[in-house]
Design a protein around this motif. Structure first.
Motif: not given
Length: 113
Positions: A19-28, A108-109, A9-17
């Motif tokens: 980084e796993v390190e940028d995720i603070a929490s996951i919720a429904d 994507w992550c 996947p493209d790595r730029g944020r504007d490309k919909g990607y």
């Protein structure tokens, strides 16, 4: 990811990607189709080259058509006053003759252990 999509996947944020390190929490998500209905769509494959069209039926009897990318069918924008708890069915490859709503934007992550 690579086995399924055959490219990174493209790595730029504007490309919909993300980084796993940028995720603070996951919720429904309130936009998620209930899993039993999303699984029906997944089992049916694409409606055309790179897209899926389907209808969602709500307990009120109202039906809404959606067109999403070939992987974006899990998340939809619900009509005003309706939500995932109101979904009673989905019909894959249906709704071509109806006004449709496009699928939700997603990112994507990709990570490995």
């Amino acid at each position: 990811y690579l086995k399924l999509w055959r490219f990174y996947p493209d790595r730029g944020r504007d490309k919909g990607y993300l980084e796993v390190e940028d995720i603070a929490s996951i919720a429904d998500s309130r936009f998620r189709l209930p899993a039993k209905f999303a699984n029906i769509l997944h089992a049916c494959g694409e409606s055309g080259m790179g897209y899926i069209i389907f209808t969602v039926e709500f307990r009120t009897g109202f039906k809404q058509a959606y067109v999403t990318g070939d992987v974006g069918d899990d998340f939809v924008r619900y009509p005003d006053g309706l939500g995932k708890e109101d979904v009673v069915g989905v019909t894959p490859h249906a709704g071509r003759d109806m006004e449709h709503i496009n699928g939700q934007k997603y990112s994507w992550c990709v990570f490995s252990e």
